[in-house]
Motif scaffolding. Sequence first.
Motif, PDB file in Angstrom:
ATOM      1  N   TRP A   1       5.040   0.581   0.707  1.00  0.00           N
ATOM      2  CA  TRP A   1       5.570   0.165   2.155  1.00  0.00           C
ATOM      3  C   TRP A   1       5.232  -1.760   1.380  1.00  0.00           C
ATOM      4  CZ3 TRP A   1       7.205   1.846   5.222  1.00  0.00           C
ATOM      5  CH2 TRP A   1       6.719   3.187   5.606  1.00  0.00           C
TER       6      TRP A   1
ATOM      7  N   TYR B   1      -2.844  10.699   8.929  1.00  0.00           N
ATOM      8  CA  TYR B   1      -1.549  11.152   8.747  1.00  0.00           C
ATOM      9  C   TYR B   1      -1.384  12.158   9.677  1.00  0.00           C
ATOM     10  CZ  TYR B   1      -2.622   5.861   6.810  1.00  0.00           C
ATOM     11  OH  TYR B   1      -2.829   5.042   6.836  1.00  0.00           O
TER      12      TYR B   1
ATOM     13  N   ARG C   1       1.211  -0.843  -0.180  1.00  0.00           N
ATOM     14  CA  ARG C   1      -0.598   0.538  -0.028  1.00  0.00           C
ATOM     15  C   ARG C   1       1.002   0.940  -0.235  1.00  0.00           C
ATOM     16  NH1 ARG C   1      -4.226  -0.577   4.540  1.00  0.00           N
ATOM     17  NH2 ARG C   1      -3.004   0.535   6.206  1.00  0.00           N
TER      18      ARG C   1
HETATM   19  C1  HEC Z   1       3.104   3.940  20.493  1.00  0.00           C
HETATM   20  C2  HEC Z   1       2.029   3.728  19.285  1.00  0.00           C
HETATM   21  C3  HEC Z   1       2.416   2.708  18.265  1.00  0.00           C
HETATM   22  C4  HEC Z   1       3.242   1.370  17.884  1.00  0.00           C
HETATM   23  C5  HEC Z   1       3.786   0.707  19.175  1.00  0.00           C
HETATM   24  C6  HEC Z   1       2.875   1.008  16.481  1.00  0.00           C
HETATM   25  N1  HEC Z   1       3.249   1.799  16.022  1.00  0.00           N
HETATM   26 FE1  HEC Z   1       3.004   1.819  13.814  1.00  0.00          FE
HETATM   27  N2  HEC Z   1       1.962   3.883  13.154  1.00  0.00           N
HETATM   28  C7  HEC Z   1       1.682   4.274  14.822  1.00  0.00           C
HETATM   29  C8  HEC Z   1       1.053   5.538  14.449  1.00  0.00           C
HETATM   30  C9  HEC Z   1       0.654   6.872  15.261  1.00  0.00           C
HETATM   31  C10 HEC Z   1       1.347   6.083  12.595  1.00  0.00           C
HETATM   32  C11 HEC Z   1       1.213   6.535  11.526  1.00  0.00           C
HETATM   33  C12 HEC Z   1       2.074   7.405  11.757  1.00  0.00           C
HETATM   34  C13 HEC Z   1       1.836   8.461  10.812  1.00  0.00           C
HETATM   35  O1  HEC Z   1       1.271   9.096  10.558  1.00  0.00           O
HETATM   36  O2  HEC Z   1       3.165   9.306  10.714  1.00  0.00           O
HETATM   37  C14 HEC Z   1       1.531   4.309  12.912  1.00  0.00           C
HETATM   38  C15 HEC Z   1       2.059   3.732  11.262  1.00  0.00           C
HETATM   39  C16 HEC Z   1       2.552   2.593  11.422  1.00  0.00           C
HETATM   40  C17 HEC Z   1       2.561   2.049   9.565  1.00  0.00           C
HETATM   41  C18 HEC Z   1       2.334   2.644   7.220  1.00  0.00           C
HETATM   42  C19 HEC Z   1       0.977   3.086   8.005  1.00  0.00           C
HETATM   43  C20 HEC Z   1       0.287   4.007   6.844  1.00  0.00           C
HETATM   44  O3  HEC Z   1      -0.654   3.268   6.739  1.00  0.00           O
HETATM   45  O4  HEC Z   1       1.103   4.489   5.850  1.00  0.00           O
HETATM   46  C21 HEC Z   1       3.225   1.108  10.159  1.00  0.00           C
HETATM   47  C22 HEC Z   1       3.293   0.018   8.690  1.00  0.00           C
HETATM   48  C23 HEC Z   1       3.250   0.508  11.222  1.00  0.00           C
HETATM   49  N3  HEC Z   1       2.471   1.530  11.804  1.00  0.00           N
HETATM   50  C24 HEC Z   1       3.508  -0.440  11.476  1.00  0.00           C
HETATM   51  C25 HEC Z   1       3.921  -0.995  12.712  1.00  0.00           C
HETATM   52  C26 HEC Z   1       4.228  -2.311  13.081  1.00  0.00           C
HETATM   53  C27 HEC Z   1       4.854  -3.621  12.919  1.00  0.00           C
HETATM   54  C28 HEC Z   1       4.342  -1.850  14.905  1.00  0.00           C
HETATM   55  C29 HEC Z   1       5.179  -3.117  15.570  1.00  0.00           C
HETATM   56  C30 HEC Z   1       7.025  -3.453  15.365  1.00  0.00           C
HETATM   57  C31 HEC Z   1       4.051  -0.788  14.899  1.00  0.00           C
HETATM   58  N4  HEC Z   1       3.892  -0.006  14.436  1.00  0.00           N
HETATM   59  C32 HEC Z   1       4.140  -0.259  15.989  1.00  0.00           C
HETATM   60  C33 HEC Z   1       1.941   4.310  16.339  1.00  0.00           C
HETATM   61  C34 HEC Z   1       2.647   2.855  16.516  1.00  0.00           C
END
Ligand code: HEC
Length: 120
Positions: A76, A65, A55
């Motif tokens: 990705w 976002y 995606r």
């Molecule tokens: C503390 C909270 C938190 C944790 C823990 C976390 N994430 Fe996230 N993740 C987010 C947030 C908030 C965003 C949106 C980021 C942005 O908009 O900049 C995100 C975005 C993402 C995205 C991008 C999605 C997109 O639609 O573009 C991916 C892939 C992702 N995370 C994977 C993971 C994975 C796999 C893990 C575990 C290893 C993880 N995240 C752990 C909060 C978290």
Amino acid sequence: MRTHLLAVALAIILPTFSAHAQDAAAGEKVFTACKACHALGKNSVGPNLVGVVGRKAASYEGYNYSTALKESGITWDEANLKEWLTGPAANKVKGTKMVYQGLKDDKKVADVIAYLATLK
Ligand code: HEC
């Protein structure tokens, strides 16, 4: 002759297949850490991750976002996910709101990507 070829083909395919299955299973455990912020099938603190592999970044409907991720231009694939998951802000998108230090173990990174790939 045909049977023989089939056997050879299976010998090549099967180990690859089971290694993959195992990675995804291990990755599901790694994903426990992600569940603090990511729900499957809906947005939570973080966006829905079902179908995320392949995606465009910041494209899941209804999620607010960061500008940084919206402007990143990332798709990705495996390579981008690898960098992202080792340190979202430090290694990939400065200014992202995914506040997560990242996974330090290469195998865990590979496993969790294999698991993400099963979420369709
Ligand atoms: C503390 C909270 C938190 C944790 C823990 C976390 N994430 Fe996230 N993740 C987010 C947030 C908030 C965003 C949106 C980021 C942005 O908009 O900049 C995100 C975005 C993402 C995205 C991008 C999605 C997109 O639609 O573009 C991916 C892939 C992702 N995370 C994977 C993971 C994975 C796999 C893990 C575990 C290893 C993880 N995240 C752990 C909060 C978290």
